[in-house]
Design a protein around this motif. Structure first.
Motif, short mmCIF file in Angstrom:
data_model
loop_
_atom_site.label_atom_id
_atom_site.label_comp_id
_atom_site.label_asym_id
_atom_site.label_seq_id
_atom_site.Cartn_x
_atom_site.Cartn_y
_atom_site.Cartn_z
N SER A 39 0.86 -1.18 0.00
CA SER A 39 0.00 0.00 0.00
C SER A 39 0.90 1.23 0.00
CB SER A 39 -0.89 0.00 1.24
OG SER A 39 -1.71 1.15 1.27
N PRO A 40 0.99 1.97 -1.11
CA PRO A 40 0.27 1.76 -2.37
C PRO A 40 0.76 0.51 -3.10
CG PRO A 40 1.95 3.42 -2.67
CD PRO A 40 1.93 3.11 -1.20
N GLY A 41 -0.15 -0.07 -3.88
CA GLY A 41 0.21 -1.23 -4.67
C GLY A 41 0.86 -0.85 -5.98
N LEU A 42 1.52 -1.81 -6.60
CA LEU A 42 2.11 -1.64 -7.92
C LEU A 42 1.53 -2.70 -8.85
CD1 LEU A 42 5.92 -1.18 -7.09
CD2 LEU A 42 4.14 0.57 -7.18
N ALA A 43 1.28 -2.31 -10.09
CA ALA A 43 0.82 -3.28 -11.09
C ALA A 43 1.41 -2.90 -12.43
CB ALA A 43 -0.70 -3.29 -11.17
N GLN A 44 1.80 -3.90 -13.19
CA GLN A 44 2.32 -3.61 -14.53
C GLN A 44 2.04 -4.76 -15.47
OE1 GLN A 44 6.54 -2.90 -14.13
NE2 GLN A 44 7.06 -5.04 -14.53
N ILE A 45 1.89 -4.39 -16.74
CA ILE A 45 1.72 -5.36 -17.82
C ILE A 45 2.65 -4.92 -18.94
CG2 ILE A 45 0.07 -6.59 -19.28
CD1 ILE A 45 -2.16 -5.23 -17.63
N GLY A 46 3.45 -5.85 -19.44
CA GLY A 46 4.30 -5.52 -20.56
C GLY A 46 5.61 -4.87 -20.16
N LEU A 47 6.14 -4.03 -21.04
CA LEU A 47 7.48 -3.49 -20.90
C LEU A 47 7.51 -2.23 -20.05
CD1 LEU A 47 8.70 -3.80 -24.61
CD2 LEU A 47 9.11 -5.40 -22.74
N THR A 48 8.58 -2.07 -19.28
CA THR A 48 8.85 -0.79 -18.65
C THR A 48 9.29 0.20 -19.73
OG1 THR A 48 11.17 -1.32 -18.25
CG2 THR A 48 9.59 -1.88 -16.51
N GLU A 49 9.30 1.48 -19.39
CA GLU A 49 9.74 2.47 -20.36
C GLU A 49 11.18 2.19 -20.81
OE1 GLU A 49 10.57 7.29 -20.76
OE2 GLU A 49 9.52 6.51 -18.99
N ALA A 50 12.06 1.85 -19.86
CA ALA A 50 13.45 1.61 -20.21
C ALA A 50 13.59 0.42 -21.16
CB ALA A 50 14.26 1.38 -18.93
N LYS A 51 12.88 -0.67 -20.87
CA LYS A 51 12.95 -1.86 -21.74
C LYS A 51 12.37 -1.56 -23.12
CE LYS A 51 14.78 -5.04 -19.05
NZ LYS A 51 16.06 -5.72 -19.40
N ALA A 52 11.30 -0.79 -23.15
CA ALA A 52 10.68 -0.44 -24.43
C ALA A 52 11.64 0.39 -25.28
CB ALA A 52 9.38 0.31 -24.19
N ARG A 53 12.33 1.33 -24.66
CA ARG A 53 13.26 2.16 -25.43
C ARG A 53 14.46 1.34 -25.91
NH1 ARG A 53 11.38 7.10 -25.59
NH2 ARG A 53 10.15 7.95 -23.85
N GLU A 54 14.86 0.34 -25.13
CA GLU A 54 15.92 -0.57 -25.58
C GLU A 54 15.52 -1.27 -26.87
OE1 GLU A 54 17.32 -3.53 -22.86
OE2 GLU A 54 17.71 -2.07 -21.28
N GLN A 55 14.26 -1.71 -26.92
CA GLN A 55 13.79 -2.51 -28.06
C GLN A 55 13.34 -1.67 -29.24
OE1 GLN A 55 11.10 -5.78 -27.27
NE2 GLN A 55 11.87 -6.04 -25.19
N TYR A 56 12.71 -0.52 -28.97
CA TYR A 56 12.06 0.23 -30.04
C TYR A 56 12.61 1.64 -30.23
CZ TYR A 56 8.63 -3.52 -29.61
OH TYR A 56 8.01 -4.75 -29.55
N GLY A 57 13.54 2.06 -29.39
CA GLY A 57 14.19 3.35 -29.57
C GLY A 57 13.24 4.52 -29.60
N GLY A 58 13.39 5.37 -30.62
CA GLY A 58 12.63 6.61 -30.72
C GLY A 58 11.16 6.44 -31.04
N LYS A 59 10.73 5.23 -31.32
CA LYS A 59 9.32 5.00 -31.62
C LYS A 59 8.45 4.96 -30.36
CE LYS A 59 10.41 2.31 -35.78
NZ LYS A 59 10.32 1.00 -36.45
N VAL A 60 9.09 5.04 -29.20
CA VAL A 60 8.37 4.92 -27.94
C VAL A 60 7.94 6.29 -27.43
CG1 VAL A 60 8.59 4.25 -25.51
CG2 VAL A 60 9.54 2.79 -27.31
N SER A 61 6.70 6.38 -26.95
CA SER A 61 6.23 7.58 -26.26
C SER A 61 5.58 7.17 -24.95
CB SER A 61 5.24 8.36 -27.13
OG SER A 61 4.08 7.58 -27.39
N VAL A 62 5.43 8.12 -24.06
CA VAL A 62 4.88 7.85 -22.74
C VAL A 62 3.81 8.88 -22.41
CG1 VAL A 62 5.40 7.82 -20.26
CG2 VAL A 62 6.99 6.78 -21.87
N THR A 63 2.72 8.43 -21.82
CA THR A 63 1.68 9.33 -21.33
C THR A 63 1.27 8.87 -19.94
OG1 THR A 63 -0.50 10.27 -21.78
CG2 THR A 63 -0.16 7.99 -22.44
N SER A 64 0.88 9.80 -19.09
CA SER A 64 0.59 9.43 -17.70
C SER A 64 -0.49 10.33 -17.11
CB SER A 64 1.86 9.51 -16.85
OG SER A 64 2.36 10.83 -16.83
N TRP A 65 -1.03 9.88 -15.97
CA TRP A 65 -2.01 10.69 -15.24
C TRP A 65 -1.85 10.40 -13.75
CZ3 TRP A 65 -4.73 14.43 -17.50
CH2 TRP A 65 -5.67 15.11 -16.71
N PRO A 66 -1.68 11.43 -12.93
CA PRO A 66 -1.44 11.21 -11.50
C PRO A 66 -2.75 11.10 -10.73
CG PRO A 66 -1.26 13.53 -12.01
CD PRO A 66 -1.54 12.84 -13.31
#
Length: 473
Positions: A347-374
């Motif tokens: 508490s607070p909990g964490l949940a994730q599905i798929g790649l982290t931002e760092a792993k995604a940029r390793e694999q896909y480079g500049g094709k990766v974008s990020v959006t978020s909401w607090p």
């Protein structure tokens, strides 16, 4: 010793989530199934993992709610912890769920359940003390166990693991936890909220597989609960005796504790299986198998933690489904074909599905974008007085959902919205469409998705187009 010989369609070793799903499905298809389990039916999840840990976390959360109630105008004072009653709650949770995984239930489905250790003696034969089984197909679902690191002095102490900690009859005065993965963080927070002093030591980075900015949110919460988290430092040796243990850290610091919990990862249970006799390979992760879970011996499949694809109960259940689809429905299915959520129930909990931002940029480079909401901009979170965390979407070309990450209250349920979308091959656009109830935390995932489209939806072209339509009408 003479053994009875059984001929079966399917023989399964291990009655955890993977073994139970596979055996139940095959039996319901009128296959002759033999299931071996020498220990507890239900495996690690029911008896030592998911169920007891979530039960004690619920008790710890209740204690925290009482302490934190004053910020909402409810003054309840310091809660009184009855640790024996807490452990009774844990055991009751196991007992209430146990019938679903019981030997009686599976024998009622037509499964032959044998409560003995089993091992291969040939590529098509498994033996135990009382029986020899020859089967068309086999599934190894023997799971994993706590990895005990080779730290001098540890083997002389009565250390705890995720199995033995449920035998405690008194609250530890000071719990020293070796390893800040999901088990270490969950139990560390739980025992701290119940009244133990807790020190959590991680040689690397706490919860290193999760988004770093989300882990930072949890670090703050652990500190607020009184957990001392030490990262980047190993333990050189242990000394002392039961109730008076000293951990000697690299760098010279010593920490005195009453109990030590080893939560330093898992290792596959392969040593009792006779794999060589079956022509099956194993490595440090588990049984070597392909994406359809088939081993080098084409009669034999691996499922669950032992398959080396991840250590999650819902993944183990999915593995059972994959094997049933391939064997008995003629539907070629890869175990990697479904996105698998991973959650930490702190508490607070964490949940994730798929790649982290760092792993995604390793694999896909500049094709990766990020959006978020607090969550501090989510009305439900504000109303609850709990605004820690938020939602983060990692996107690829065409808005493909490469990763979905949530930190905060009910993060596991919020991530489920994305899991459904990802399973259908959807994109970030699909997260903007549904109408969600207000006020809910789930709105944050829709707001994060909508934020991705703001430059287009409210950009110069859109404004000009809106002006033109306004003039025409």
């Amino acid at each position: 010793m003479s053994r009875d010989t059984i001929r079966a369609d399917l023989c399964i070793i291990g009655a955890g989530a993977a073994g139970l799903v596979t055996s139940a499905g095959a039996a319901m298809l009128n296959r002759k199934v033999v299931l071996f389990e020498a220990r507890e039916m239900g495996g690690d999840c029911l008896n030592f993992g998911c169920v007891p840990s979530k039960a004690i976390l619920s008790a710890a959360h209740a204690a925290h709610t009482v302490r934190a109630a004053a910020k909402l105008g409810v003054n309840a004072g310091e809660p009184k912890i009855d640790f024996a009653a807490v452990m009774d709650h844990v055991r009751k949770a196991i007992a209430d769920i146990e019938p679903n995984d019981s030997q009686d239930r599976f024998e009622g489905l037509g499964v032959r359940v044998i409560r003995e250790w089993a091992h291969f003696t040939a590529p098509d034969t498994v033996e135990s003390d009382s029986v020899t089984v020859k089967a068309k197909r086999f599934v190894i679902a023997s799971g994993t166990r706590a990895r005990i690191p080779s730290i001098p002095g540890l083997d002389t102490l009565p250390y705890l693991t995720n199995e033995t900690i449920w035998q405690l009859d008194a609250l530890p005065r000071h719990l020293f936890i070796l390893g800040a993965g999901p088990i270490g963080c969950e139990l560390g927070q739980a025992f701290a909220r119940l009244g133990s002093d807790v020190t959590l030591v991680e040689a690397g980075t706490a919860l290193g597989a999760f988004e770093p900015d989300h882990v930072a949110v949890l670090r703050e919460a652990l500190a607020a609960d009184g957990v001392r988290l030490i990262e980047g430092t190993g333990v050189e040796r242990f000394s002392g005796e039961a109730g008076a243990i000293t951990a000697h850290l690299a760098g010279g610091e010593t920490i005195n504790a009453s109990h030590v919990l080893v939560a330093a990862g898992r290792e596959p249970v392969t040593d009792t299986l006779g794999l060589e006799a079956a022509g099956i390979e194993a490595d440090a992760r588990g049984i070597v198998c392909d994406d359809r879970l088939r081993t080098a011996n084409r009669r034999v499949y691996a499922a669950g933690d032992i398959a080396g694809k991840g250590a999650l109960t819902h993944l183990a259940g999915w593995h059972g489904s994959v094997i049933l689809r391939n064997l008995y429905f003629g539907v070629p299915t890869r175990q990697s074909s479904n996105p698998i959520p991973a959650c930490v129930y702190t508490s607070p909990g964490l949940a994730q599905i798929g790649l982290t931002e760092a792993k995604a940029r390793e694999q896909y480079g500049g094709k990766v974008s990020v959006t978020s909401w607090p969550f501090h901009d989510n009305d439900r979170a504000i109303a609850e007085g709990d605004t820690a965390g938020g939602v983060k979407l990692v996107l690829g070309k065409g808005g493909k959902l490469l990763g979905v990450h949530v930190a905060g209250a009910r993060s596991d349920d919020i991530a489920a919205l994305a899991a459904i979308t990802m399973a259908k091959g959807g994109t970030v656009r699909d997260l903007t469409g549904p109408v969600l109830a207000y006020p809910t935390r789930g709105e944050a995932i829709k707001r994060a998705a909508g934020k991705h489209f703001e430059p287009v939806v409210f950009g110069p072209f859109a404004k000009a187009w809106a002006g033109l339509l306004s003039a025409l009408h």
